[in-house]
Enzyme design. Structure first.
Site, PDB file in Angstrom:
ATOM      1  CB  SER A 134      24.541  73.020 -19.795  1.00 47.63           C
ATOM      2  OG  SER A 134      23.444  73.059 -20.300  1.00 47.63           O
ATOM      3  N   GLY A 139      19.493  68.465 -12.636  1.00 50.18           N
ATOM      4  CA  GLY A 139      18.667  67.781 -11.304  1.00 50.18           C
ATOM      5  C   GLY A 139      17.418  68.580 -11.081  1.00 50.18           C
ATOM      6  N   GLY A 141      14.862  68.599 -13.333  1.00 50.14           N
ATOM      7  CA  GLY A 141      13.620  68.268 -14.450  1.00 50.14           C
ATOM      8  C   GLY A 141      13.671  68.737 -15.806  1.00 50.14           C
ATOM      9  N   GLY A 143      16.002  68.068 -18.274  1.00 49.74           N
ATOM     10  CA  GLY A 143      16.437  67.304 -19.398  1.00 49.74           C
ATOM     11  C   GLY A 143      18.043  67.602 -19.724  1.00 49.74           C
ATOM     12  CB  SER A 144      20.692  69.141 -17.628  1.00 51.46           C
ATOM     13  OG  SER A 144      20.934  68.360 -16.567  1.00 51.46           O
ATOM     14  CB  SER A 145      21.089  63.606 -17.827  1.00 48.90           C
ATOM     15  OG  SER A 145      19.826  62.988 -18.010  1.00 48.90           O
ATOM     16  CG  ASP A 203      13.897  64.275 -20.308  1.00 45.76           C
ATOM     17  OD1 ASP A 203      12.651  64.182 -20.172  1.00 45.76           O
ATOM     18  OD2 ASP A 203      14.025  64.269 -19.086  1.00 45.76           O
TER      19      ASP A 203
HETATM   20  O1  PMV Z   1      10.187  66.518 -13.306  1.00 41.97           O
HETATM   21  P1  PMV Z   1      10.680  65.469 -14.450  1.00 41.97           P
HETATM   22  O2  PMV Z   1      10.646  66.151 -15.799  1.00 41.97           O
HETATM   23  O3  PMV Z   1      11.490  64.271 -14.019  1.00 41.97           O
HETATM   24  O4  PMV Z   1       9.132  64.925 -14.791  1.00 41.97           O
HETATM   25  C1  PMV Z   1       8.486  63.930 -13.940  1.00 41.97           C
HETATM   26  C2  PMV Z   1       7.248  63.647 -14.626  1.00 41.97           C
HETATM   27  C3  PMV Z   1       6.334  62.629 -13.993  1.00 41.97           C
HETATM   28  O5  PMV Z   1       5.026  62.487 -14.873  1.00 41.97           O
HETATM   29  C4  PMV Z   1       5.877  63.382 -12.420  1.00 41.97           C
HETATM   30  C5  PMV Z   1       7.008  61.253 -13.624  1.00 41.97           C
HETATM   31  C6  PMV Z   1       7.148  60.511 -15.140  1.00 41.97           C
HETATM   32  O6  PMV Z   1       7.955  59.724 -14.808  1.00 41.97           O
HETATM   33  O7  PMV Z   1       6.711  60.792 -16.196  1.00 41.97           O
END
Ligand code: PMV
Length: 375
Positions: A134, A139, A141, A143-145, A203
């Site tokens: 990848s 980790g 945020g 959407g890698s998983s 995601d």
């Molecule tokens: O950082 P990520 O992609 O996990 O996004 C969190 C998004 C929030 O709105 C803060 C929380 C959620 O569950 O929607």
């Protein structure tokens, strides 16, 4: 049997993070940093998985997996989530006794879950070599998983002939038709459930379909057409906990409802306005839309600071990019993590390079990429 290749994009939230937790709309878009999978047939009755990004290399005899299949075949319906008993069985089999959610172990569990469930559906266990790598950091945020689960679902479902493989000999890119994307998405969601417990499904929807989608109150809706936009994605590498940040926003909202509720309503209006602009851009591309998108980014960044999810590292990203005439906001949970900077089609490479240099000097990681990418 042929060698299969599948890829899926990551995601960023363009607008609406945090507000979405309180019933407002959010816009999630595919980011063209992708996860790739290669699945090659083998003829020794073994199945192997190699994940260089998380340092995992696993190999089993399909005969040793055979007894587990039984636990996965008991009247499974397409939408049934993985059961705690199934996950326990997999953990026991894979030898994961500690409860620590190491990325490596979770990736293994998701693989075993999808392999065994899909094998039980089609009635045979493919002997294959699977390699997944990848461009996405884990980790962060992004959407890698989900991209991982989408690739696994697409490859295993094709390999087991549950769906067709859309790539003919000599073609370099193929796309699954809508009905098959829906099947891939529902299996990818189950992979995400193995990894995250109770994910929203956004995601994997972005990873499967690409483009952009709106989600609100648990409903996910793909935007009909979206333009591809250039962005700079910056990872401040400042660790943050989504859970703690979400709880902080809730506290503020309870303490000052009359002050905070209108802020969330404003963020909601930004998501709606942005969706209108994206659709107008897709219908009629023109540079005139950029000042609007930039202003929405600036306003939302301030509103997110008001609800308490800003961070000095994110302010640094905004200042560093503003000095090159560019506009940035946090994406996802905030409190550190990642930020996006919009680039115009005519933003000169020298400007992007200078911005990247300044951001790197702050100790951040940057990628120039696109949003609105293919699923
Ligand atoms: O950082 P990520 O992609 O996990 O996004 C969190 C998004 C929030 O709105 C803060 C929380 C959620 O569950 O929607």
């Amino acid at each position: 049997a042929q060698t299969l290749f599948v890829s899926a994009p990551g995601k960023v939230i363009l607008h609406g993070e945090h507000a979405v937790v309180h019933g407002k709309a959010a816009l999630a878009v595919a980011v063209n940093l992708r996860t790739f999978l290669k699945m090659a047939p083998r003829n020794d009755g073994k199945v192997s998985v190699e994940l260089p990004n998380v340092g995992a290399r696993l190999c089993w005899e399909t005969s040793e997996l055979q007894p587990l299949v039984v636990a996965f075949s008991a009247d499974q319906t397409e939408s049934q989530p993985p059961s705690p008993e199934q996950i326990e069985k997999l953990k026991e089999f894979a030898g994961f006794t500690n409860r620590a959610a190491a990325t490596q172990s979770l990736a293994t569990l998701a693989f075993l879950y999808l392999y065994l469930s899909i094998a039980s559906k089609c009635g045979f266990m493919p002997s294959v070599d699977i390699l997944v790598w990848s461009e996405l950091p884990t980790g962060a945020g992004l959407g890698s998983s989900a991209a991982y689960s989408v690739c696994l679902a697409g490859a295993l479902l094709s390999g087991c002939r549950v769906i067709s493989y859309p790539l003919e000999e000599g073609q370099s890119v193929g796309r699954w038709p809508e009905e098959e994307l829906a099947v891939i998405n529902s299996w990818a969601f189950r992979g995400e459930q193995v990894i995250h417990g109770n994910p929203s499904g956004v995601d994997n929807a972005v990873g499967t379909r690409g483009g952009a989608l709106r989600y609100q109150a648990g409903k996910i809706c793909s935007l009909k057409s979206v333009p591809t936009l250039r962005i700079l994605l910056t990872n401040t590498l400042v660790p943050r906990s989504t859970k703690v940040l979400v709880a902080g926003v809730k506290d503020k909202l309870m303490k000052f409802p009359a002050i905070m509720e209108p802020v969330l309503t404003s963020i909601d209006a930004i998501s709606q306005e942005c969706e209108r602009v994206l659709e107008a851009m897709a219908a009629r591309p023109s540079l005139e839309h950029y000042p609007v998108l930039e202003e929405l980014i600036d306003v939302n960044q301030h509103l997110l600071s008001v609800v308490g999810v800003g961070h000095s590292s994110l302010d640094q990203v905004c200042q560093a990019t503003a000095s090159h005439g560019l506009h940035s906001k946090l994406t996802g949970a905030g409190g550190g993590g990642c930020a996006i900077t919009l680039l115009r089609p005519d933003t000169a490479p020298s400007v992007v390079e200078a911005a990247i240099r300044d951001l790197s000097d702050c100790g951040f990681e940057c990628w120039e990429t696109d949003i609105g990418a293919l699923g």
